[in-house]
Design a protein around this motif. Sequence first.
Motif, PDB file in Angstrom:
ATOM      1  N   VAL A 146      63.983   5.499  28.386  1.00 14.31           N
ATOM      2  CA  VAL A 146      62.987   6.566  28.232  1.00 14.31           C
ATOM      3  C   VAL A 146      61.807   6.064  27.402  1.00 14.31           C
ATOM      4  O   VAL A 146      60.644   6.310  27.745  1.00 14.31           O
ATOM      5  CB  VAL A 146      63.620   7.829  27.592  1.00 14.31           C
ATOM      6  N   ALA A 147      62.092   5.320  26.340  1.00 10.39           N
ATOM      7  CA  ALA A 147      61.019   4.754  25.517  1.00 10.39           C
ATOM      8  C   ALA A 147      60.153   3.819  26.359  1.00 10.39           C
ATOM      9  O   ALA A 147      58.923   3.806  26.223  1.00 10.39           O
ATOM     10  CB  ALA A 147      61.597   4.030  24.306  1.00 10.39           C
ATOM     11  N   ARG A 148      60.779   3.042  27.236  1.00 13.69           N
ATOM     12  CA  ARG A 148      60.041   2.135  28.120  1.00 13.69           C
ATOM     13  C   ARG A 148      59.132   2.924  29.063  1.00 13.69           C
ATOM     14  O   ARG A 148      57.985   2.555  29.299  1.00 13.69           O
ATOM     15  CB  ARG A 148      61.037   1.269  28.904  1.00 13.69           C
ATOM     16  N   LYS A 149      59.639   4.030  29.595  1.00 16.17           N
ATOM     17  CA  LYS A 149      58.832   4.864  30.495  1.00 16.17           C
ATOM     18  C   LYS A 149      57.643   5.477  29.751  1.00 16.17           C
ATOM     19  O   LYS A 149      56.540   5.544  30.297  1.00 16.17           O
ATOM     20  CB  LYS A 149      59.706   5.955  31.122  1.00 16.17           C
TER      21      LYS A 149
ATOM     22  N   HIS B   3      51.774   5.379  28.685  1.00 17.09           N
ATOM     23  CA  HIS B   3      50.650   5.135  27.779  1.00 17.09           C
ATOM     24  C   HIS B   3      49.791   3.981  28.305  1.00 17.09           C
ATOM     25  O   HIS B   3      48.566   4.042  28.248  1.00 17.09           O
ATOM     26  CB  HIS B   3      51.136   4.814  26.359  1.00 17.09           C
ATOM     27  N   LEU B   4      50.429   2.966  28.815  1.00 17.72           N
ATOM     28  CA  LEU B   4      49.722   1.813  29.352  1.00 17.72           C
ATOM     29  C   LEU B   4      48.903   2.210  30.581  1.00 17.72           C
ATOM     30  O   LEU B   4      47.741   1.842  30.716  1.00 17.72           O
ATOM     31  CB  LEU B   4      50.720   0.707  29.712  1.00 17.72           C
TER      32      LEU B   4
ATOM     33  N   ALA C  16      45.900   4.106  29.422  1.00 13.98           N
ATOM     34  CA  ALA C  16      44.907   3.216  28.819  1.00 13.98           C
ATOM     35  C   ALA C  16      44.155   2.439  29.900  1.00 13.98           C
ATOM     36  O   ALA C  16      42.923   2.286  29.823  1.00 13.98           O
ATOM     37  CB  ALA C  16      45.581   2.256  27.849  1.00 13.98           C
ATOM     38  N   ILE C  17      44.862   1.976  30.920  1.00 15.03           N
ATOM     39  CA  ILE C  17      44.216   1.244  32.016  1.00 15.03           C
ATOM     40  C   ILE C  17      43.269   2.167  32.771  1.00 15.03           C
ATOM     41  O   ILE C  17      42.144   1.776  33.109  1.00 15.03           O
ATOM     42  CB  ILE C  17      45.279   0.629  32.954  1.00 15.03           C
ATOM     43  N   SER C  18      43.692   3.380  33.005  1.00 18.06           N
ATOM     44  CA  SER C  18      42.839   4.347  33.704  1.00 18.06           C
ATOM     45  C   SER C  18      41.567   4.622  32.914  1.00 18.06           C
ATOM     46  O   SER C  18      40.470   4.675  33.483  1.00 18.06           O
ATOM     47  CB  SER C  18      43.584   5.662  33.944  1.00 18.06           C
ATOM     48  N   MET C  19      41.708   4.793  31.603  1.00 16.56           N
ATOM     49  CA  MET C  19      40.532   5.046  30.757  1.00 16.56           C
ATOM     50  C   MET C  19      39.605   3.838  30.781  1.00 16.56           C
ATOM     51  O   MET C  19      38.383   3.981  30.861  1.00 16.56           O
ATOM     52  CB  MET C  19      40.951   5.361  29.322  1.00 16.56           C
ATOM     53  N   TYR C  20      40.169   2.633  30.717  1.00 18.98           N
ATOM     54  CA  TYR C  20      39.366   1.415  30.747  1.00 18.98           C
ATOM     55  C   TYR C  20      38.600   1.313  32.064  1.00 18.98           C
ATOM     56  O   TYR C  20      37.406   1.009  32.094  1.00 18.98           O
ATOM     57  CB  TYR C  20      40.254   0.187  30.554  1.00 18.98           C
ATOM     58  N   LYS C  21      39.274   1.595  33.187  1.00 23.48           N
ATOM     59  CA  LYS C  21      38.611   1.529  34.492  1.00 23.48           C
ATOM     60  C   LYS C  21      37.486   2.560  34.590  1.00 23.48           C
ATOM     61  O   LYS C  21      36.440   2.278  35.143  1.00 23.48           O
ATOM     62  CB  LYS C  21      39.636   1.756  35.616  1.00 23.48           C
ATOM     63  N   GLU C  22      37.736   3.731  34.025  1.00 23.62           N
ATOM     64  CA  GLU C  22      36.713   4.787  34.039  1.00 23.62           C
ATOM     65  C   GLU C  22      35.508   4.358  33.203  1.00 23.62           C
ATOM     66  O   GLU C  22      34.363   4.524  33.625  1.00 23.62           O
ATOM     67  CB  GLU C  22      37.302   6.100  33.494  1.00 23.62           C
ATOM     68  N   LEU C  23      35.751   3.766  32.050  1.00 31.03           N
ATOM     69  CA  LEU C  23      34.649   3.274  31.202  1.00 31.03           C
ATOM     70  C   LEU C  23      33.900   2.154  31.898  1.00 31.03           C
ATOM     71  O   LEU C  23      32.675   2.079  31.857  1.00 31.03           O
ATOM     72  CB  LEU C  23      35.211   2.775  29.850  1.00 31.03           C
TER      73      LEU C  23
END
Length: 109
Positions: free
Chosen positions: A86-89, A94-95, A98-105
């Motif tokens: 569950v912690a891995r999921k 979160h990863l 973060a990738i989605s936010m980076y792509k949007e930026l």
Amino acid sequence: MWSDLQQFKADFFKALAHPLRIRILELLAEGDKSVNEIQSMLNSEGSAVSQQLSVLRAKNIVVGTKEGKRVIYSLRDPVIIDLLEVARKIFDNHLIDAISMYKELDKNN
């Protein structure tokens, strides 16, 4: 003020709050291991591994069984494997965020 269950959870998560302890639990999720096996797999000093195993033992997260001169460690409760998954999921989510936010930026620049 705090219930026994809340205190147990706080103590339990405090015991997990170290990267080496988490890695030891991940190794033990694969099967029981001796201190030497854990040290070898982690390329870590014996004292560091022993210290972290001691914390995990004190909180009843792992158990050690003497086999001759060796102590074999195992997870006290196999449900810990589910907790690690569950912690891995959560980490993956979160990863992905973060990738989605980076792509949007990146798209806006």
